[in-house]
Enzyme design. Structure first.
Site: not given
Ligand code: ADE
Length: 254
Positions: A13, A217
């Protein structure tokens, strides 16, 4: 002039931000690498917080107590919550909440004991600057980004959202867990693992804090699919561009 802190949880990142710094010098504290240098003539400290709320709180405290930063910007990825927030979109936090905090029946669920509230606000001024930087970045999408990457992640027209970001010490990776979060916290736009901890430490010290997250996601059963690729090929570009634009705008502000 006190330095500005730029923070992410994971290496991918932040890697491209580090590449922008011409003069960085490394200092190690509490097992973390703090990179001190300049970007657009601003003194900066760039650091990986590590993953999770304890790692975040340690990093925030060190940045303030040891490095004397006068504001902190967090940039990274998060899981999207709700129908309207898509992979590749950006969410700027206007407030944070610990979604795994429950001291009931002593305190209402989510309330931070001793604070009389469950939400911690992002700094308004910093957040306003961040909105402008993100809008700029999204309207000037990276021309050097691979067409295949844009296709894979459907990044044709990423949107910018502003609202509640929730943090907890778990990676949310099932439709059931994600649905439960959305039912219990319908205002939440994104879930991650550090923001509320940074916000709480910054609140304690009176240090401005703002955060932007690119949605990697949907916090569902497919959350880990392509996660690493997204970090390297999308999030790193977005983070670098937002930080670059934000610091550039500070430098040119009257
Ligand atoms: N960071 C990126 N995706 C995440 C997720 N699904 N849950 C917690 N932190 C995250």
């Amino acid at each position: 002039m006190n330095p500005i802190a730029i923070v992410s949880a994971m290496h991918d990142e932040l890697s491209k931000v580090l590449e922008l710094m011409p003069d960085e010098q490394k200092q190690i504290r509490a097992g973390r690498e703090f990179w001190l240098g300049h970007l657009h003539n601003q003194a900066v400290v760039v650091v990986l917080s590590g993953i999770g709320k304890v790692a975040a709180a340690t990093t925030a405290t060190l940045l303030i107590e040891h490095f004397g930063v006068d504001r902190i910007l967090f940039t990274g990825v998060a899981g999207a919550l709700g129908q309207d927030v898509k992979i590749g979109d950006m969410v700027i936090a206007d407030s944070f909440l610990h979604h795994d905090l429950d001291a009931s029946p002593l305190f209402p669920r989510y309330e931070i004991p001793g604070y009389g509230t469950s939400t911690l606000k992002a700094d308004e001024n910093l957040t306003h600057q961040l909105v402008q930087a993100c809008n700029y970045v999204l309207t000037h999408l990276p021309s050097d980004m691979d067409a295949g990457v844009i296709e894979t992640f459907s990044l044709q027209s990423p949107q910018l959202h502003q609202g509640l970001v929730v943090s907890g010490d778990c990676f949310v990776s099932s439709a059931r867990a994600s649905q439960q979060l959305q039912t219990e916290l319908p205002l939440a736009l994104a879930v991650e693992m550090e923001g509320a901890a940074f916000a709480q430490v910054c609140h304690d010290y009176g240090i401005p804090f703002a955060a932007v997250r690119t949605m990697s996601d949907k916090a569902d059963d497919e959350a880990t699919l392509d996660f690493t690729r997204f970090l390297a090929e999308v999030a790193s570009h977005f983070s670098m561009r937002v930080v670059d634009r934000w610091l550039f705008s500070l430098n040119t502000a009257p």
